[in-house]
Design an enzyme around this catalytic site. Structure first.
Site, PDB file in Angstrom:
ATOM      1  CG  ASN A   1      -0.205   1.327 -12.476  1.00 57.73           C
ATOM      2  OD1 ASN A   1      -0.631   1.889 -13.465  1.00 57.73           O
ATOM      3  ND2 ASN A   1      -0.940   0.476 -11.765  1.00 57.73           N
TER       4      ASN A   1
ATOM      5  CE1 TYR B   1      -6.013  10.249 -11.883  1.00 55.70           C
ATOM      6  CE2 TYR B   1      -6.623  11.645 -13.741  1.00 55.70           C
ATOM      7  CZ  TYR B   1      -5.995  10.522 -13.239  1.00 55.70           C
ATOM      8  OH  TYR B   1      -5.336   9.674 -14.091  1.00 55.70           O
TER       9      TYR B   1
ATOM     10  CE  LYS C   1      -2.399   9.876 -11.941  1.00 54.06           C
ATOM     11  NZ  LYS C   1      -1.475   8.771 -11.595  1.00 54.06           N
TER      12      LYS C   1
ATOM     13  CG  ASP D   1      -1.827   1.182   1.339  1.00 56.05           C
ATOM     14  OD1 ASP D   1      -1.612   2.187   0.616  1.00 56.05           O
ATOM     15  OD2 ASP D   1      -2.767   1.125   2.150  1.00 56.05           O
TER      16      ASP D   1
ATOM     17  CB  THR E   1      -9.162   1.177 -15.924  1.00 55.68           C
ATOM     18  OG1 THR E   1      -9.313   2.593 -15.727  1.00 55.68           O
ATOM     19  CG2 THR E   1      -7.998   0.916 -16.877  1.00 55.68           C
TER      20      THR E   1
END
Length: 255
Positions: free
Chosen positions: A92, A178, A182, A65, A213
């Protein structure tokens, strides 16, 4: 240290029990690497590793984790004992913060009404987790003749693309969690590349594209295998490859 430490290239992929991470593990194993599948859930990790082995690859799972320092350190210890080195680290593991919804339905990402706890949770995984894992694995990477680090980012990290009123992101809701996480990850990639360049460690960010996904509720138009391809390419760079870059399958992504 086992006998496996002396020859085969080793790759650790975080968040690899499903999605892009699993696709990367499958492709790297098919290319002859020993892949280590990092997963929060040990059962799911082992199921993924077993599937790779069933296809003829060399794979094992570790409980990892990225937000839990104890599991990160234990994973590094297991890699040290089993292989003695690490050739490729693929950061990832990541979360959107909104759960399993399509990007145009992520209303909880809108900056003016976003829950700060959600933003913190996203950065904890997508940014701070990358720092934690990378730093824990650096001693093992330094033992590789051609160490590579690949940070899985997103086209949504590009300030050039997201700030264009006529660009591809205008149809999506603004994102306070999000996308900024990134963007921070790509900036972090450059800083690691600057520090580690003198040691021959190549560090790059990659935008796999809009892949089908769980994280986008399976609205992506690329297959997992297609999305994994650009990640694998950076994972297989030679010692003369680029570092500090941001790439997709089409080439460089604008900052």
């Amino acid at each position: 240290m086992s006998e496996e430490s002396t020859h085969q290239e080793v790759a650790l992929i975080t968040g690899a029990n499903k999605g892009i991470g699993r696709g990367v593990a499958e492709q790297l194993a098919a290319l002859g690497m020993a892949v280590v599948i990092g997963a929060r859930d040990p059962l799911r990790g082992e199921e993924a590793a077993a599937a790779v082995r069933a296809a003829g690859g060399n794979a094992r799972a570790v409980t990892l984790d990225v937000t839990d320092q104890a599991t990160v350190q234990e994973a590094a210890k297991q890699l040290e004992e089993r292989f003695g080195h690490l050739d490729v680290l693929i950061n990832n593991a990541g979360i959107t913060g909104s759960g399993q919804v399509s990007p145009e339905d992520a209303h909880d990402q809108v900056p003016s009404s976003v829950d700060l706890d959600m933003v913190r949770a996203v950065f904890e995984t997508n940014v701070f987790g990358v720092i934690q894992v990378t730093n824990a694995m650096l001693p093992l990477l330094r033992r590789s003749p051609a160490p590579r680090v690949v940070n899985v980012s997103s086209h949504a990290a590009s300030l050039t693309l997201t700030s264009d009123p006529g660009g591809p992101f205008t149809a999506l809701l603004p994102s306070a969690a999000y996308s900024p996480s990134k963007t921070a990850l790509t900036a972090l990639t450059v800083q690691y590349a600057n520090e580690l360049r003198r040691d021959g460690i190549l560090v790059n960010a990659v935008a796999p594209g809009f892949v089908d996904t769980d994280s986008n509720n399976h609205t992506g138009f690329l297959t997992v295998a297609q999305g994994a391809t650009s990640v694998v390419r950076l994972a297989m760079l030679g010692t003369d490859g680029p570092t500090g870059g941001f790439f997709s399958e089409e080439g460089q992504v604008p900052w």
